[in-house]
Design a protein around this motif. Structure first.
Motif, PDB file in Angstrom:
ATOM      1  N   PRO A 104       0.815  -1.216   0.000  1.00 41.71           N
ATOM      2  CA  PRO A 104       0.000   0.000   0.000  1.00 41.71           C
ATOM      3  C   PRO A 104       0.849   1.267   0.000  1.00 41.71           C
ATOM      4  O   PRO A 104       2.030   1.252   0.350  1.00 41.71           O
ATOM      5  N   HIS A 143      -7.769   9.475  14.415  1.00 46.22           N
ATOM      6  CA  HIS A 143      -7.118   9.784  13.136  1.00 46.22           C
ATOM      7  C   HIS A 143      -7.149  11.286  12.853  1.00 46.22           C
ATOM      8  O   HIS A 143      -7.944  12.033  13.425  1.00 46.22           O
ATOM      9  N   ARG A 145      -7.005  13.611   9.213  1.00 50.78           N
ATOM     10  CA  ARG A 145      -6.993  13.629   7.742  1.00 50.78           C
ATOM     11  C   ARG A 145      -6.340  14.922   7.277  1.00 50.78           C
ATOM     12  O   ARG A 145      -6.629  16.006   7.786  1.00 50.78           O
ATOM     13  N   ARG A 154      -4.241  10.030   5.499  1.00 47.13           N
ATOM     14  CA  ARG A 154      -4.801   9.850   6.840  1.00 47.13           C
ATOM     15  C   ARG A 154      -3.756   9.266   7.780  1.00 47.13           C
ATOM     16  O   ARG A 154      -3.092   8.289   7.451  1.00 47.13           O
ATOM     17  N   THR A 156      -3.552   7.334  11.202  1.00 47.33           N
ATOM     18  CA  THR A 156      -4.301   6.589  12.211  1.00 47.33           C
ATOM     19  C   THR A 156      -3.328   6.210  13.320  1.00 47.33           C
ATOM     20  O   THR A 156      -2.228   5.709  13.054  1.00 47.33           O
ATOM     21  N   PRO A 182      -3.470   5.923   2.818  1.00 51.81           N
ATOM     22  CA  PRO A 182      -4.679   6.389   2.130  1.00 51.81           C
ATOM     23  C   PRO A 182      -5.788   6.744   3.123  1.00 51.81           C
ATOM     24  O   PRO A 182      -5.781   6.309   4.285  1.00 51.81           O
ATOM     25  N   ASP A 183      -6.728   7.502   2.646  1.00 55.00           N
ATOM     26  CA  ASP A 183      -7.840   7.950   3.488  1.00 55.00           C
ATOM     27  C   ASP A 183      -8.864   6.824   3.628  1.00 55.00           C
ATOM     28  O   ASP A 183      -9.974   6.877   3.083  1.00 55.00           O
ATOM     29  N   GLU A 184      -8.449   5.790   4.369  1.00 55.87           N
ATOM     30  CA  GLU A 184      -9.277   4.616   4.552  1.00 55.87           C
ATOM     31  C   GLU A 184      -9.264   4.204   6.021  1.00 55.87           C
ATOM     32  O   GLU A 184      -8.262   4.368   6.721  1.00 55.87           O
ATOM     33  N   THR A 185     -10.372   3.644   6.475  1.00 56.16           N
ATOM     34  CA  THR A 185     -10.465   3.161   7.844  1.00 56.16           C
ATOM     35  C   THR A 185      -9.794   1.799   7.964  1.00 56.16           C
ATOM     36  O   THR A 185      -9.973   0.930   7.099  1.00 56.16           O
ATOM     37  N   GLN A 187      -9.152  -1.961   9.132  1.00 53.14           N
ATOM     38  CA  GLN A 187     -10.077  -3.050   9.416  1.00 53.14           C
ATOM     39  C   GLN A 187      -9.886  -3.602  10.826  1.00 53.14           C
ATOM     40  O   GLN A 187     -10.778  -4.258  11.369  1.00 53.14           O
TER      41      GLN A 187
END
Length: 594
Positions: A104, A143, A145, A154, A156, A182-185, A187
């Motif tokens: 990633p 987080h 952004r 992002r 975290t 990346p701007d993703e939560t 898992q």
């Protein structure tokens, strides 16, 4: 003073440069040639002089220590202060996940207290558009952004968001994880995610280095060079960049500031060849895939010396006004005018880069007959161009000559096509290409030899010396024991040698006379000496060159022969290739060492 005392982390998609104090000074998104969201290596805008950095700062900092986890691209930095110390573990995730490679656009920073009560501050200040735009920040419970004009990243973390937002010093009483991507939560929780990514990334690199065919001597140097060469390859397309940076000058105040974050056919051939020698053949297969896309487009245009890592052909060069440059030595350039040059050695560089594919039985996707036919088109271009003027391998911008190295590589194109044709059963074509190669060789030997200088020289019927002619032995053009080659090496050492170093050429270029030595030329000389039987001299020079690496075993493009200071873009694949090739050439068998 050596500001290139930098560690490199990466995953063959993105890469970051981190200094000995754990500051991320360079990090481009979404790939190597993208926007540097951390750009402190090249300074910052006047109105944001502290931006462009991701720093972990220790209050009362006294000293630091930095090293790689053995045989990996995982970097560890220890910061020691009066009140306590901590370890920062940095890496870019690269691992197998769900039966495929996962890499990633992210970096992970894991902070662990190791003594006392360290007080730290996290300073995370990305910018966009080469420093021109500050991000908009939004916050969540775990987080932050950073929203830019064309991208959002992002962070975290399990660190207190307020402390990061306000850049507050706080006591590090327990480990902290920071995942920037990346701007993703996520898992899973940040601790679980960071721990799993570190473990599997470490396993990936150890398994990769485990398969390398390394020499008995110089093992640490070769492994670090090999890992870093791999970090300069772009997995999605197979491209190989010349370096991870732009605009680090070749010498102080020289204006020789170039963007090297692209795929030069010349440099890539040498990288592939070096990794092949270490049995890292998958890079050859990936590069072959990228390269044959270039070859397939040749009916539309002539071959360029350099392309973008996504096969972009137009690399329009511009300067960035907002960044002052490395140590204030601008300009900062984006793009590279070399894509417009005529450099005839590229025909040979392409064919040399893929020739082994036709004879290596280990490959999962070997080339076919159609690939050979496409390469023949390049061979025919080499026949047309080998005795025509070009910009040469050093990419002169204001003059053209019939450069010996360009003609040499055109010969190499015909020579390798003859060999490939013979291997695949094309006997008639093999004979035809051998005839072409022999004819070209005779012309090159006659016109590149200077009776006045008693040396092969930089251009046909010329008189100036050029270290590039050392490649005559590298590509098998001439026997290293040939008296003409011995005389050439003697002249090059006399005129261009600076102790263990070699200058590139004798004549002034577009910016005057270079003041720094080109590491690649120094390694070419070492290789040539070893081939000629001057092994002890070669070993002595090689050991001196190894001392020029920084504390992490990496090198840039150039070096000041007087001070040993590194200059030029970093890490330079050409220089790392030299380490691998010379180590493989000079190593002794373990049975022979008592």
């Amino acid at each position: 003073m050596n500001d290139l005392e930098l560690g490199v982390i990466g995953n063959c998609a993105v890469a970051a440069l981190i200094d000995r104090d754990a500051r991320v000074l360079w990090y481009c998104l979404p790939r190597f040639d993208g926007d540097p969201v951390f750009h402190a290596l090249l300074g910052a805008p006047k109105d944001a002089s502290d931006d462009g950095v991701f720093a972990i700062e220790l209050e009362d900092h006294v000293h630091s220590w930095q090293s790689y986890v053995e045989n990996t691209a995982v970097l560890q930095t220890e910061l020691h202060g009066k009140q306590g110390s901590l370890r920062i573990t940095d890496f870019a995730p690269r691992l197998f996940w769900r039966e495929r490679l996962f890499y990633p656009q992210a970096i992970v920073r894991r902070l662990t207290p190791i003594s006392g009560s360290p007080r730290i501050r996290i300073r995370l200040r990305p910018r966009f558009d080469y420093g021109a735009s500050a991000p908009i920040r939004t916050y969540g419970s775990h987080h932050i952004r950073y929203v830019g004009p064309s991208a959002t990243i992002r962070l975290t973390t399990n660190a207190p968001i307020d402390f990061i937002r306000d850049e507050t010093f706080f006591n590090l009483r327990a480990p902290i994880d920071l995942i920037l991507g990346p701007d993703e939560t996520l898992q899973e929780g940040v601790v679980e995610t960071a721990g799993r990514l570190e473990e599997r990334t470490t396993d990936y690199w150890r398994n990769w280095t485990h398969r390398l065919a390394i020499p008995f001597e110089f093992q640490d140097a070769v492994i670090r060079a090999a890992v870093t060469l791999k970090l300069c390859t772009y997995e999605p397309t197979g491209a190989i960049v010349a370096a991870l940076t732009t605009s680090i000058p070749e010498g102080p105040g020289t204006q020789r500031n170039w963007d090297y974050r692209f795929c030069w056919l010349r440099d890539s051939y040498f990288v592939v060849r070096a990794l092949n020698r270490l049995s890292a053949v998958r890079k050859m297969e990936n590069y072959f895939r990228w390269l044959m896309n270039v070859v397939a487009s040749l009916h539309e245009t002539d071959i360029q010396p350099v392309y973008g890592i996504g096969l972009e052909s137009a690399l329009v060069e511009r300067t960035v006004p907002g960044l002052p440059g490395y140590r204030g030595m601008g300009p900062v350039r984006v793009g590279n005018q070399a894509y417009e040059h005529s450099q005839h050695d590229n025909c040979g560089n392409v064919i040399l880069g893929v020739a082994q594919m036709f004879v290596d039985r280990r490959l999962l996707s070997p080339p076919g007959h159609e690939d050979f036919l496409r390469l023949e088109e390049l061979g025919r271009k080499a026949l047309q161009l080998y005795d025509k003027p070009d910009a040469g391998m050093w990419e002169y911008r204001t003059r053209a000559s019939i450069h010996t190295t360009s003609s040499l590589m055109c010969w190499a194109a015909a020579d390798r096509l003859a060999r490939i044709a013979g291997h695949i059963g094309e006997t008639q074509r093999a004979g035809e290409w051998r005839s072409h190669a022999d004819r070209m060789k005779q012309v090159i030997l006659e016109r590149s030899w200077s009776h006045k200088r008693q040396s092969f020289v930089e251009s046909f019927d010329g008189e100036f010396l050029d270290a590039g002619v050392l490649l005559m032995t590298e590509v098998g053009f001439i026997d290293p024991h040939d008296p003409r080659m011995a005389a050439t090496v003697k002249q090059l050492e006399k005129v261009l040698g600076r102790g263990p170093h070699m200058m590139r050429y004798e004549a002034a270029d577009d910016f005057g006379m270079p003041g720094t030595a080109f590491n690649t030329c120094s390694f070419w000389r070492i290789d040539a000496l070893a081939r000629m039987g001057r092994v002890e001299e070669a070993r002595e020079y090689f050991e001196e060159m190894l001392k020029l690496r920084n504390r992490l075993g990496l090198m840039s493009e150039d070096v000041d022969p007087k001070t040993g200071e590194m200059w030029g873009n970093y890490p330079q694949t050409y220089s790392l290739v030299g380490i691998v090739n010379c180590a493989m050439r000079l190593t002794r068998s373990w049975e022979s060492v008592t």
